[in-house]
Design a protein around this motif. Structure first.
Motif, PDB file in Angstrom:
ATOM      1  N   ALA A 119      37.279  61.942  58.167  1.00 11.99           N
ATOM      2  CA  ALA A 119      36.771  62.678  57.011  1.00 11.99           C
ATOM      3  C   ALA A 119      37.602  62.389  55.770  1.00 11.99           C
ATOM      4  N   LEU A 120      38.912  62.309  55.934  1.00 12.23           N
ATOM      5  CA  LEU A 120      39.782  62.006  54.796  1.00 12.23           C
ATOM      6  C   LEU A 120      39.547  60.593  54.284  1.00 12.23           C
ATOM      7  N   GLU A 121      39.280  59.681  55.206  1.00  8.99           N
ATOM      8  CA  GLU A 121      39.059  58.290  54.805  1.00  8.99           C
ATOM      9  C   GLU A 121      37.779  58.156  53.980  1.00  8.99           C
ATOM     10  N   VAL A 122      36.673  58.782  54.439  1.00  5.79           N
ATOM     11  CA  VAL A 122      35.418  58.639  53.690  1.00  5.79           C
ATOM     12  C   VAL A 122      35.474  59.402  52.369  1.00  5.79           C
ATOM     13  N   SER A 123      36.375  60.373  52.304  1.00  6.68           N
ATOM     14  CA  SER A 123      36.486  61.184  51.081  1.00  6.68           C
ATOM     15  C   SER A 123      37.488  60.626  50.085  1.00  6.68           C
ATOM     16  N   SER A 124      38.177  59.569  50.457  1.00  5.79           N
ATOM     17  CA  SER A 124      39.331  59.122  49.670  1.00  5.79           C
ATOM     18  C   SER A 124      38.974  58.743  48.237  1.00  5.79           C
ATOM     19  N   ASP A 125      37.810  58.149  48.028  1.00  3.31           N
ATOM     20  CA  ASP A 125      37.441  57.768  46.659  1.00  3.31           C
ATOM     21  C   ASP A 125      36.217  58.540  46.163  1.00  3.31           C
ATOM     22  N   ALA A 126      35.941  59.691  46.796  1.00 14.19           N
ATOM     23  CA  ALA A 126      34.816  60.525  46.358  1.00 14.19           C
ATOM     24  C   ALA A 126      35.203  61.321  45.118  1.00 14.19           C
TER      25      ALA A 126
END
Length: 767
Positions: free
Chosen positions: A498-505
């Motif tokens: 979840a943190l990875e997919v959110s990193s550049d959100a």
């Protein structure tokens, strides 16, 4: 001359109105006479066993039927069953065909839990109540009736009108919250929606008001548990929605599981006969809840023969799935425990219901395959579900104008409910994911448009608590289409994804809360916080320092003190139904400006429960300075979010209350006015709420009680005078003699945006 003409017109109108009323009365009387003659004639031909069959609701062996068998049709052909359940068109048609092979060819009542939709699913009833819009609530019931009736269903075990002050009870999801006045308005709207103006029409269904009575006050919020309360609390706080539903013409009622005055409701003659029949003049029939007669044995009232006789004598007319009436009443008749008049009373009321539904004219009145193909999940029904779902949502927090979202950039949609579909339907639905047109992720993509990039990750399990998880994998949950997905990844691995997919959100939308199996019947929770697995995910997302929006999907108020202190924006979406994903996105992007208001208090801690706005004062009301007053040492008395609370993307300002008079006599009318101003930059709706307090009376009265509201739409900068008319009806209550009346004296009047945020005035009213 003009005055003479006006008088003549008025006289003509009065004459016409009187004629219409007289014709209506005579027509109704004629219909009643025809029904009595038909039913009496039919009963004269019936054997004792056929009469007992009519007051027996059975679906056969439920486990066997779900597996494809059970012998149901043979029992129907023998005249041993008067009502049954069913969801599929084929099963219902088969049951009705079997009834036509019985000796007297008496059609079946086909009942089903059409609680918040049939195939098109609307928000859970608690969410519906947060719309503060009886037109939309009635519309949802009308659509549900249209779809259910096309499928063969002619009777719904709804509405549930139980007042509850304890969110631990799972069935708060099925009701309208904690307020008796608003609960009564919702009950009437649901009855109108289901039954329409003519039950014999093929697109209406008979309502069944449940659970009569007081089921929402189960001790400790634990389902099926004991209820213990005095008659004043009953009549002033818990009974009004039931009475309103019966006054609206509800055709049937369902007994509750709990005791009342230490006697189970199903065997309580004071409740079923003295109150319901004699005082309230209810003329429909009463069915038990599932095996409620049998369960009176556990309450200590005797064996099945004894409690079946007790239930019939108390005023119960139909036994649901207990086989007590069909199996023991003949013996009880022979030994004098019951009379033939008792059996005939119950049988006649059931037959009258079938007559009113038009089943004797056409047993297949509610089976229309061509209409079902057209009506079920019709585009206009799904559009209504989307509109109503958006109106049900409550904006709990919006710091720094985090919402609405912009339709550009990258949005990470994270959480175990982000891609869920069945869980959006909530409790008490018989359909599966095919009735859900969008998950939250899909909704955000649909509404956001091509300039929004959406990424997603599960992030956490609904729960990792083994005890809670055990309760979510029951056969019932699986039957309702709710599954617990097995995860091979560790909790940390899911958080890392979840943190990875959110990193550049640009923003993170966390969709958290409860699965559909965590609320509803047999789904009480002692800890009503967000499960720890999900809170750990939320904490990790907040550490990214990106804007986080918490979308709650759940069936009850939750204890979210920590979340309210740390998350910038929180949207309560409830279980929003078939169009829930799109509706959530409509609100998140501001296509609909949220206007929902809570109809049930959110506590800070379970230690405050029961917590509700219309409480009595204590002898030592809260005082911040004086230790020896009613308060906690560790938390404030006030709830996290009070009854009536809800934010908007705009802001509203209330002027002071203006009264047309401050001293009234007799049957005068009080006019109370406030000026409401939209002080923000967006158009929006505000639910303007009117409360009344009675500080000096013959009994202790609540600090305030909801008596009316208006939902007002204003453009940016627009002002509007909002006026309420108050009459002596708004002052009435049940006194210590259980007389419903009002008393002279001083009254407080409150108008505001919630039960806790109001302007105040006062007046004196004498008889």
């Amino acid at each position: 001359m003009r005055k003479i003409a006006q008088k003549r017109v008025a006289h003509i109108l009065k004459t016409v109105l009187f004629s219409v009323l007289l014709l209506s009365f005579l027509t109704g009387a004629a219909q009643d006479t025809e029904m009595d003659k038909f039913v009496d004639d039919l009963m004269s031909k019936m054997t004792l066993q056929e009469k007992l069959g009519q007051i027996n609701l059975s679906s056969g062996n439920v486990g066997a039927i779900l597996a494809g068998g059970g012998g149901l049709e043979e029992s129907i052909k023998k005249g041993e069953i008067g009502a049954t359940g069913g969801f599929t068109f084929g099963a219902i048609k088969g049951s009705q065909e079997a009834a036509q092979e019985s000796r007297l060819k008496i059609p079946l009542l086909i009942g089903l839990d059409v609680i918040h939709g049939h195939t098109t699913i609307f928000p859970i009833p608690l969410g519906l109540s947060c719309t503060w819009n009886t037109q939309l609530i009635e519309k949802s019931a009308r659509i549900a009736a249209t779809e259910a009736s096309a499928s063969g269903v002619c009777w719904t075990y709804s509405p549930m009108v139980d007042i509850s002050r304890d969110p631990r009870w799972g069935r708060v999801s099925e009701g309208s919250g904690e307020d008796p006045w608003w609960g009564a308005q919702v009950a009437k709207a649901m009855i109108r929606g289901y039954q329409g103006d003519d039950l014999s029409k093929s697109n209406t269904i008979m309502a069944c008001v449940k659970h009569f009575a007081l089921y929402g006050a189960a001790e400790a919020g634990r389902d099926y548990n004991t209820v213990d309360m005095g008659h004043l609390t009953m009549f002033n706080h818990y009974l009004p929605p039931y009475k309103a539903a019966f006054d609206e013409g509800a055709g049937s009622a369902m007994s509750s599981f709990n005791v009342i005055d230490n006697v189970p409701a199903t065997g309580n003659k004071w409740l079923m006969t003295e109150v319901l029949r004699n005082q309230w003049e209810f003329d429909g029939f009463v069915v038990t809840d599932y095996t409620a007669i049998n369960e009176m044995t556990n309450h200590g009232l005797g064996d099945l023969k004894a409690v079946s006789a007790l239930a019939l004598k108390a005023g119960i007319d139909m036994d649901m799935q207990g086989d007590g009436f069909i199996g023991t009443l003949e013996e009880s008749l022979n030994d004098g425990s019951v009379t033939m008049a008792d059996i005939d009373r119950a049988c006649k009321l059931v037959l009258e219901a079938k007559y009113k539904l038009g089943l004797f004219d056409n047993p297949y009145n509610y089976l229309d395959e061509s209409r079902a193909a057209k009506e079920l999940l019709a585009p206009e029904h799904l559009a209504a579900a989307r509109e109503i779902a958006a109106h049900s949502m409550v904006l709990l927090k919006n710091e720094n104008q985090t919402l609405p979202l912009r339709k550009e950039g990258k949005i990470a949609v994270v959480g175990p409910l982000a891609t869920a579909k069945a869980d959006l339907l909530g409790a008490w639905v018989m359909v599966r994911e095919e009735s859900v047109i969008s998950s939250v992720v899909e909704g955000i993509k649909n509404v956001g448009g091509e300039n929004v990039e959406v990424v997603t990750a599960k992030g956490a399990n609904i729960t990792d608590d083994p005890y809670l998880k055990q309760g979510l994998v029951s056969p019932y949950a699986a039957y309702m289409g709710v599954k617990m997905e097995e995860e091979t990844r560790t909790a940390q691995e899911m958080i890392d994804e979840a943190l990875e997919v959110s990193s550049d959100a640009d923003v993170i939308v966390a969709v958290l809360g409860e699965s559909a199996a965590m609320s509803g019947e047999a789904s009480s929770r002692a800890d009503i916080s967000i499960p720890e697995s999900q809170r750990d995910l939320l904490k990790a997302l907040l550490k990214t320092e990106k804007p986080v929006v918490l979308v709650l999907v759940n069936g009850r108020p939750l204890t979210i003190q920590w979340e309210s202190e740390n998350v910038p924006a929180i949207l309560e979406a409830w279980a929003p139904g078939s169009a829930g994903g799109n509706a959530i996105a409509d609100v998140l992007f501001g296509d609909y400006n949220p206007a929902g208001k809570l109809t049930m208090t959110f506590p800070r801690s379970v230690g405050q429960i029961p917590v509700y706005y219309n409480s009595l004062n204590t002898g030592r009301p809260f005082d911040a300075v004086n230790k020896f007053t009613s308060k906690y040492l560790d938390i404030p008395n006030d709830p996290l979010f009070p009854f009536g609370y809800g934010l908007s993307y705009t802001t509203f300002e209330y002027g002071d209350i203006r009264l047309n008079k401050t001293a009234l006599n007799g049957e005068e009318k009080l006019l109370a006015t406030v000026t409401l101003t939209n002080t923000g930059d967006k158009a929006g709706e505000e639910v303007v709420q009117l409360y009344i307090g009675d500080p000096v009376a013959s009994i202790s009265r609540p600090v305030k009680e909801l008596k009316n509201f208006q939902k007002v739409m204003l453009q940016p900068g627009e002002k509007k005078d909002v006026t309420f008319e108050v009459t002596t009806e708004d002052l009435k209550f049940y006194n210590s003699d259980l007389n419903y009346d009002w008393e002279s004296g001083e009254f407080k009047l409150f108008i505001g945006t919630s039960s806790a945020d109001v302007k105040t005035s006062s007046f004196v009213w004498n008889k």
